[in-house]
Design a protein around this motif. Structure first.
Motif, short mmCIF file in Angstrom:
data_model
loop_
_atom_site.label_atom_id
_atom_site.label_comp_id
_atom_site.label_asym_id
_atom_site.label_seq_id
_atom_site.Cartn_x
_atom_site.Cartn_y
_atom_site.Cartn_z
N GLN A 61 0.82 -1.21 0.00
CA GLN A 61 0.00 0.00 0.00
C GLN A 61 0.86 1.26 0.00
O GLN A 61 1.84 1.37 0.73
N GLY A 62 0.47 2.21 -0.85
CA GLY A 62 1.17 3.47 -0.93
C GLY A 62 2.31 3.49 -1.93
O GLY A 62 2.85 4.55 -2.23
N GLN A 63 2.68 2.35 -2.46
CA GLN A 63 3.76 2.30 -3.45
C GLN A 63 3.18 2.26 -4.85
O GLN A 63 2.09 1.74 -5.07
N MET A 64 3.93 2.80 -5.78
CA MET A 64 3.50 2.85 -7.18
C MET A 64 4.46 2.01 -8.02
O MET A 64 5.62 1.84 -7.65
N SER A 65 3.96 1.52 -9.15
CA SER A 65 4.84 0.82 -10.08
C SER A 65 4.46 1.20 -11.52
O SER A 65 3.31 1.54 -11.80
N CYS A 66 5.43 1.11 -12.41
CA CYS A 66 5.25 1.47 -13.81
C CYS A 66 4.39 0.43 -14.50
O CYS A 66 4.69 -0.76 -14.48
N PHE A 67 3.31 0.89 -15.15
CA PHE A 67 2.49 -0.01 -15.94
C PHE A 67 2.62 0.30 -17.43
O PHE A 67 2.06 -0.39 -18.27
N GLY A 68 3.40 1.31 -17.76
CA GLY A 68 3.64 1.64 -19.16
C GLY A 68 4.50 2.88 -19.28
O GLY A 68 4.50 3.73 -18.39
N PHE A 69 5.27 2.93 -20.36
CA PHE A 69 6.05 4.14 -20.61
C PHE A 69 6.22 4.31 -22.11
O PHE A 69 6.05 3.38 -22.89
N GLY A 70 6.52 5.54 -22.49
CA GLY A 70 6.69 5.83 -23.90
C GLY A 70 7.89 6.72 -24.14
O GLY A 70 8.22 7.57 -23.31
N VAL A 71 8.51 6.50 -25.27
CA VAL A 71 9.58 7.37 -25.74
C VAL A 71 8.93 8.25 -26.80
O VAL A 71 8.53 7.77 -27.86
N LYS A 72 8.80 9.52 -26.50
CA LYS A 72 8.04 10.47 -27.30
C LYS A 72 8.97 11.18 -28.29
O LYS A 72 9.33 12.34 -28.13
N VAL A 73 9.34 10.46 -29.33
CA VAL A 73 10.30 10.94 -30.32
C VAL A 73 9.85 12.27 -30.93
O VAL A 73 10.68 13.15 -31.21
N GLN A 74 8.55 12.45 -31.11
CA GLN A 74 8.04 13.67 -31.74
C GLN A 74 8.46 14.93 -31.01
O GLN A 74 8.56 16.00 -31.61
#
Length: 169
Positions: A61-74
């Protein structure tokens, strides 16, 4: 090109990827970012890299984890600074080009032993979406640089065949 190819086949940036907490991403990419919380989620914007976090399992509880990321080349078309390209990425990969031709990224990924196929379910009128084999990555490629018909395509802007983003979900 190496950075984009590594993200596409490994699903990680500088060794950090899905499931990592915000502290792990900060250790990899640095402390210069913009956090945008909302609805129990957190979007962390490093300019070129944008990460999405959600609350983890109830026992953490209280911790976050990455569920997705993007490399925004634009975003590179509009300039490069430490707020656009995190310094750890520049140190590891050098200068980033403002445009990334898909044909070159495709060759780099194929050279790493992975296949790429068109994802017809996520393709639109102005973007093609490609899936990378054995990876959670999707590569979005510009097919229409003037999707709204507002005028002639900008020769200094996005061109047909440019990579828009590399997203890992």
């Amino acid at each position: 090109m190496d950075f984009y190819a590594h993200v596409a086949v490994r699903g990680a940036a500088l060794g950090v990827g899905l499931g990592a907490d915000p502290e792990a991403w900060e250790a990899a990419l640095g402390a210069t970012f913009l956090d945008v919380p909302g609805g129990g989620f957190l979007r962390r914007d490093y300019g070129l890299v944008e990460i999405n976090f959600s609350p983890d399992l109830p026992r953490r509880q209280g911790q976050m984890s990455c569920f997705g990321f993007g490399v925004k080349v634009q975003r590179l078309l509009y300039g490069q600074s430490p707020t656009t390209v995190p310094p750890p990425l520049s140190r590891e990969y050098g200068e980033f080009a403002p445009r990334v031709p898909f044909i070159e990224l495709r060759a780099a990924i194929l050279g790493l032993g992975h296949m790429i196929e068109l994802d017809k379910h996520n393709t639109s009128r102005d973007m093609d979406c490609y899936r990378v084999s054995a990876s959670a990555a999707r590569i979005h490629v510009v097919t229409d640089p003037d999707p709204y018909g507002s005028g002639d395509p900008d020769p200094h802007g996005h061109q047909r065949g440019d990579v828009w983003s590399v997203d890992v979900w």
